[in-house]
Enzyme design. Sequence first.
Site, PDB file in Angstrom:
ATOM      1  N   SER A  81      53.469  49.948  45.810  1.00  0.00           N
ATOM      2  CA  SER A  81      54.124  50.005  46.966  1.00  0.00           C
ATOM      3  C   SER A  81      53.989  51.607  47.720  1.00  0.00           C
ATOM      4  CB  SER A  81      56.291  49.222  46.500  1.00  0.00           C
ATOM      5  OG  SER A  81      57.112  49.719  47.415  1.00  0.00           O
ATOM      6  N   ASP A  90      53.220  48.351  51.210  1.00  0.00           N
ATOM      7  CA  ASP A  90      52.934  47.444  51.043  1.00  0.00           C
ATOM      8  C   ASP A  90      54.217  46.297  51.994  1.00  0.00           C
ATOM      9  OD1 ASP A  90      55.495  47.396  49.691  1.00  0.00           O
ATOM     10  OD2 ASP A  90      55.239  45.877  48.581  1.00  0.00           O
TER      11      ASP A  90
END
Length: 454
Positions: free
Chosen positions: A99, A245
């Site tokens: 992420s 992401d």
Amino acid sequence: MAADLSQIVKAYDVRGVVPDQWDEPLAELFGAAFAQVTGTSAIVVGHDMRPSSPGLSRAFARGAAARGVDVTEIGLCSTDQLYYASGALDLPGAMFTASHNPAQYNGIKMCRAGAAPVGQDTGLADIRELVETWADSSAPEPAATAGTLTQRDTLEDYAAHLRGLVDLTSIRPLKVVVDAGNGMGGHTVPTAFAGLPLTLVPMYFELDGTFPNHEANPLDPANIVDLQKRVREEDADLGIAFDGDADRCFVVDENGGPISPSAITALVASRELAKHGGKGIIIHNLITSWSVPEVVRENGGTPVRTRVGHSFIKAEMAKSGAIFGGEHSAHYYFADFWNADTGMLAALHVLAALGGQEGPLSGLVAQYDRYAASGEINSTVDDQTARLAAIKAAYEAREGVTLDELDGLTITSADWWFNVRASNTEPLLRLNAEARDEATMTKIRDEALAIIRG
């Protein structure tokens, strides 16, 4: 490598530094364990743009294939694109991403078929146990017949599916600045926005897992400064920032002013309720604004409050049949998207709402942003339990005040509320406060901080 999985297997995913904490041989064991725990004959695997992601993803695929599982590799994708593939293909899935973490990190977000989450209580603990056993002894015996590795591009289908969930056919032309933060939004946005009446101004669309421009975490105000400036320079209608992401999105208005994720939750909730005839359950976590349940009720819906965290939101959505859920961290969950979170679908809703009327975004969202909020404030403490007990002792005898401990400690009065939660991974307490006006919020925020930091 010797695996200390307690450091990398978190509550909802795998996350750690590569190669110090985990590497490709360990990823291969995770693939084998995932295959065994899910008991599936086929899976889908994708990865983000981090330098270590292709190798880790392929190693995971090899591990699963060695156990006789057929693997569909969709390559570069956003996390919500992996969820799309899991849902559309009805296969368990694994996404390789960390992420918004720095470049040296990587991780695995896993789900069962239909994008159902895999967390500590839904398979992740079992996967960890298998990997630990195999890492300390020897790898599992391969299946008599190995599975296949097949490549498949799902980007166009993913984008078409999202556009089919939001009516954008009659919106007015809009100018939108998008900051992808060198993350996967740079891969998905051009296709998802294709054919819409939008003038797209791209920022940092080059896929680069070293994040050369800024950290890909739009919730940190420092990381949207470039976007705010560009929106004003371009005289754009709005700006959108995605995390690394691209499963979260953050929105700024035509003046570059940040829009609270609670306001976005309320806006999208009103649209989803309208789509469902003014009926439906909307999930919100306990640190979202009072505005969210108010707007839900005003639009005929039923608000349901949950703990913070995607596993709680997704579980409650499945249990209650909710149509939408939102978190103040800018995660947005849709029943039409297998109860999974997708920042792109939330962004399309904002574009549809703005483009469906003539006023500016700041005016549109004003009706959904009704209170003064502190944002999340982290404090390092020596003893989380003792500090929470001190807060409870300070407020429990006050007249007109209620306490609940659904997630941390929430103190509520007629004009304000605040929540204090302990971090699971760091010696931190997280404070969120809200009030009917700025002065009251400041007073209650500072009062709580004095106890936390005392």
